[in-house]
Write an enzyme that holds these catalytic residues in place. Structure first.
Site, PDB file in Angstrom:
ATOM      1  N   CYS A   1      46.678  44.590  32.791  1.00  0.00           N
ATOM      2  CA  CYS A   1      47.302  44.535  31.472  1.00  0.00           C
ATOM      3  C   CYS A   1      46.813  43.336  30.664  1.00  0.00           C
ATOM      4  O   CYS A   1      46.935  42.191  31.117  1.00  0.00           O
ATOM      5  CB  CYS A   1      48.825  44.465  31.646  1.00  0.00           C
ATOM      6  SG  CYS A   1      49.724  44.159  30.107  1.00  0.00           S
TER       7      CYS A   1
ATOM      8  N   TYR B   1      44.686  50.165  20.995  1.00  0.00           N
ATOM      9  CA  TYR B   1      45.713  51.123  21.403  1.00  0.00           C
ATOM     10  C   TYR B   1      46.018  52.113  20.280  1.00  0.00           C
ATOM     11  O   TYR B   1      46.244  53.305  20.524  1.00  0.00           O
ATOM     12  CB  TYR B   1      46.990  50.387  21.820  1.00  0.00           C
ATOM     13  CG  TYR B   1      46.886  49.729  23.171  1.00  0.00           C
ATOM     14  CD1 TYR B   1      47.268  50.400  24.325  1.00  0.00           C
ATOM     15  CD2 TYR B   1      46.399  48.431  23.302  1.00  0.00           C
ATOM     16  CE1 TYR B   1      47.163  49.805  25.570  1.00  0.00           C
ATOM     17  CE2 TYR B   1      46.284  47.829  24.536  1.00  0.00           C
ATOM     18  CZ  TYR B   1      46.667  48.514  25.673  1.00  0.00           C
ATOM     19  OH  TYR B   1      46.552  47.925  26.905  1.00  0.00           O
TER      20      TYR B   1
ATOM     21  N   TRP C   1      55.946  49.695  37.213  1.00  0.00           N
ATOM     22  CA  TRP C   1      55.204  48.705  37.997  1.00  0.00           C
ATOM     23  C   TRP C   1      55.823  48.498  39.375  1.00  0.00           C
ATOM     24  O   TRP C   1      57.013  48.314  39.503  1.00  0.00           O
ATOM     25  CB  TRP C   1      55.158  47.373  37.263  1.00  0.00           C
ATOM     26  CG  TRP C   1      54.475  47.440  35.933  1.00  0.00           C
ATOM     27  CD1 TRP C   1      55.067  47.357  34.708  1.00  0.00           C
ATOM     28  CD2 TRP C   1      53.079  47.615  35.683  1.00  0.00           C
ATOM     29  NE1 TRP C   1      54.129  47.462  33.709  1.00  0.00           N
ATOM     30  CE2 TRP C   1      52.895  47.621  34.277  1.00  0.00           C
ATOM     31  CE3 TRP C   1      51.961  47.755  36.507  1.00  0.00           C
ATOM     32  CZ2 TRP C   1      51.639  47.763  33.675  1.00  0.00           C
ATOM     33  CZ3 TRP C   1      50.709  47.909  35.910  1.00  0.00           C
ATOM     34  CH2 TRP C   1      50.562  47.908  34.517  1.00  0.00           C
TER      35      TRP C   1
END
Length: 318
Positions: free
Chosen positions: A26, A159, A59
């Protein structure tokens, strides 16, 4: 986003009390890993690395022995969110980076823009000797201005392009992205760093997107006017940072590519992960030192070499 600046008293600087949970895949979490390393806060704030792949609970700590984080005792990061708020703790999703209070197991903050600023300012008493000043008062306005444009058009812009559901939205994001990259390329022609004569928050915020550009965003997100490696100053600048301790040694291209290509199945339904590009290109000469400046400031020094890999060496599901 849970905004809890350390200055608020909700997570006062206290060595050993908090755990930074991050993903090496990330870009938002990667910033916090870089700053923790640059500041030398490894002994003050522990680091937990999650699997780059997620399941329906987001996660997970499946890289650790038994799939359990050795400090928090959690299988999933969502457990820290629910410890903070059992009813609405995961209403807005589970994101990294996350600062978790170890004694209570509760999420403290996932406010990624302020986590790095806090680590650089509020934790100054526990930083290593020679740590850089990443958000100096005299440059704060310029850093904020540069970082704001980078956020909207580059960090978030890739994005916007990648997840666009209409041609018009995609083209709008694509155009803004490359206009900003062109402007940054021009800005960096005659200066080594974005603001001032050493690394600041602005450089860290840009770097984590640049590190992923050719490996992911160029193809996966259709940001394909040109590769980062086809820019002049911007590519040399990115290599300069990558070869600076604290930057390249926190990049994990394996985690990056597996996450994007295997998790985002609406974009890549086959989950096939590309083998390239060759990461050795990041180690080629850049000549940026000829522009002057110094990475850590006039009196700064680099962080010590990493004693080992950042991530647990457990298996990654295929």
């Amino acid at each position: 986003m849970v905004a809890s600046p350390s200055g608020s008293g909700e997570w006062p600087a206290e060595p050993g009390r908090y755990r930074l949970v991050a993903s090496l895949a990330c870009p938002w979490a990667h910033r916090s890993i870089i700053v923790r390393r640059l500041m030398g806060l490894e002994d003050a704030i522990s680091l937990g690395i999650v699997d780059p792949l997620q399941d329906d609970r987001s996660w997970r700590f499946s890289l650790d022995d038994g799939g359990v984080d050795p400090v928090l005792g959690y299988h999933y990061l969502e457990e820290a969110y629910l410890a903070r708020d059992p009813v609405d703790g995961i209403e807005n999703g589970v994101s990294v980076p996350a600062i978790v209070d170890v004694p209570s197991g509760r999420l403290v903050t996932n406010d990624f823009p302020n986590i790095t600023i806090d680590l650089g300012r509020e934790w100054s008493a526990y930083q290593r000797a020679g740590a850089p000043t990443l958000y100096p008062d005299e440059l704060r306005d310029e850093i904020d201005e540069v970082a704001d444009g980078v956020f909207h058009d580059v960090n978030n812009g890739v994005y916007k392009a990648g997840f666009a559901t209409s041609q018009a939205r995609y083209e709008e994001a694509y155009t803004a992205l490359f206009a900003r990259l062109d402007a940054l390329d021009e800005r960096l022609q005659d200066r080594r760093y974005l603001v001032g004569d050493h690394i600041t928050e602005a450089d860290i915020r840009l770097f984590t997107t640049l590190a992923r550009f050719d490996a992911v965003y160029h193809g996966h997100f259709k940001a394909n006017r040109q590769k980062l490696a086809e820019f002049d100053a911007l590519w040399a600048y990115a290599r300069d940072l990558y070869q600076t301790p604290g930057f390249g040694d926190t990049v994990d291209f394996d985690h990056i590519k597996r996450h994007y290509y295997m998790v985002q199945t609406t974009i890549n339904p086959t989950q096939v992960v590309p083998l390239g590009p060759d990461p050795s290109a990041w180690l080629t000469r850049h000549h940026r030192e000829e522009l002057g400046g110094s990475p850590f400031g006039p009196d700064g020094t680099p962080p010590a070499p990493l004693p080992g890999p950042l991530r647990p060496l457990g298996p990654i599901d295929m």
